[in-house]
Design an enzyme around this catalytic site. Sequence first.
Site, PDB file in Angstrom:
ATOM      1  N   ASN A 384       0.826  -1.203   0.000  1.00 22.90           N
ATOM      2  CA  ASN A 384       0.000   0.000   0.000  1.00 22.90           C
ATOM      3  C   ASN A 384       0.862   1.255   0.000  1.00 22.90           C
ATOM      4  O   ASN A 384       1.079   1.870  -1.041  1.00 22.90           O
ATOM      5  CB  ASN A 384      -0.949  -0.003   1.200  1.00 22.90           C
ATOM      6  N   ASP A 385       1.397   1.617   1.158  1.00 21.80           N
ATOM      7  CA  ASP A 385       2.182   2.857   1.249  1.00 21.80           C
ATOM      8  C   ASP A 385       3.384   2.859   0.309  1.00 21.80           C
ATOM      9  O   ASP A 385       3.765   3.915  -0.212  1.00 21.80           O
ATOM     10  CB  ASP A 385       2.677   3.057   2.687  1.00 21.80           C
ATOM     11  N   THR A 386       3.993   1.687   0.087  1.00 13.41           N
ATOM     12  CA  THR A 386       5.199   1.628  -0.747  1.00 13.41           C
ATOM     13  C   THR A 386       4.915   1.807  -2.231  1.00 13.41           C
ATOM     14  O   THR A 386       5.835   1.893  -3.038  1.00 13.41           O
ATOM     15  CB  THR A 386       5.938   0.291  -0.538  1.00 13.41           C
ATOM     16  N   THR A 387       3.622   1.858  -2.609  1.00 14.66           N
ATOM     17  CA  THR A 387       3.263   2.099  -4.016  1.00 14.66           C
ATOM     18  C   THR A 387       2.368   3.330  -4.163  1.00 14.66           C
ATOM     19  O   THR A 387       1.821   3.565  -5.237  1.00 14.66           O
ATOM     20  CB  THR A 387       2.512   0.881  -4.606  1.00 14.66           C
ATOM     21  N   ALA A 424       0.333   4.615   7.050  1.00 16.24           N
ATOM     22  CA  ALA A 424       0.462   6.075   7.013  1.00 16.24           C
ATOM     23  C   ALA A 424      -0.887   6.772   7.088  1.00 16.24           C
ATOM     24  O   ALA A 424      -0.958   7.977   7.307  1.00 16.24           O
ATOM     25  CB  ALA A 424       1.188   6.510   5.752  1.00 16.24           C
TER      26      ALA A 424
END
Length: 457
Positions: A384-387, A424
């Site tokens: 999620n956050d990493t993309t 996040a």
Amino acid sequence: MNIGIEIAYLVASVLFIIGIKYLGKTKDARKGNVISAVGMVIAIAATLFTLEVLTLLEIAIAILVGTAIGLYYAQKVAMTKIPEMVALFNGFGGLASFAVALSDYYFKRDTNLASLDAINLTSILVSVLIGAVTFTGSMVAYLKLDGKISGQPITFKGQHLLNLLLLIAFVAASVLVFLDPSQVNYIVILIVISLLLGILTVIPIGGADMPVVESLLNSLSGIAAAFTGFIIGNSVLIIAGSLVGASGLILTFIMCKAMNRTLPDVLFKSFGGSEKQSLTRTKVGSDAEEVAMMVDGAQKIIIVPGYGMAVSQCQHQVKEFADLLQEKFDTEVSYAIHPVAGRMPGHMNVLLAEANVPYEQLIEMDEINSEFPDCDVALVIGANDTTNPAARSGEGPLAGMPIIDADMARTVVIVKRSLSVGYAGVDNDLFYMDKTMMLFGDGKKMITQLNNSIKEI
């Protein structure tokens, strides 16, 4: 010290250095682990020859008990629980240094008080502080990672001020110990303060920052061990502790860089707090058959694994998916690895290596991002956050964080249980793009359905 013991310590130290060197690459990590383990066996054996505290029988029993416990848990622990296991290892490393420092203090206090000079006392107090903070901090990290307490930051008013006051109290009590080393009460106060600091330092840190926390606690366990080496006059412990401390600290800063955050931000700014964006958008989900038809004919597919892959334990199904693409369609398949994907450094590498994914297919973010514009399909599994493209906006908690450029692929397929936000607390625009297909459900179930659909083509 016997020259033979010194040579053994030198050999062990060299093996530690070589082992750490090999640990720098996934394909050589097992070899590095074995080399380091051999070095530790040599160091332990050499140390036992210099001690007369226990009989050989007592030492053998202790070694057998420890070995049995280690083998049992090594066989029992699931790959998805490796972050928790690493947290426990860090904690017990800190506890060992903490215990050795205290035992040395009590022994010298009762037998030779004059030997508690400034250097020795300083080493003991630092080892007590770092060892205790590492132990309780690691236990909190373990509980967060295992879901026994909330992975969200746990904060309260005046938290940082309390930590500062405890640190000042530790310094004051340390001065009193220097003035009168025979007073045990001061040491007890230091123990309580140190244990509390470990808890209070880690509870306000959210789950998204766990890779940084794991690296930092690993570094602290090494530093504590190095100070313990000074206490008992053991050179190999000083060297090994320094290596672990230095390498752990380097890894900590690498993790911080991967998140575009400073270490003080991680420790004091409670990333991923309770304020989350409410979801106001919807997305119609696709089915496995539709995705299977879309990947038919794709020349290049990049798989982007995330923590959701670890939770669903679908790494073997992902490997089968890649094998099917290569066998049926001659598709080029690779894996985009974000440094902080998962809950510890290298988490995705560990899981995929366990599924026998070829090492050369695991490509770090900085190297593979340039390939996404030429990629037919980006398959995102539980990331999620990493993309999240919001990281490029310069605003919000993800601002400036380097991400996997999955949104640059021609088509994006995301396997996820829901549209919920990541740690996040930021909604992911990637989910709502016209070129994005959502497979809603458990990772293992959805990838299995996708594999079955590909087989029928």
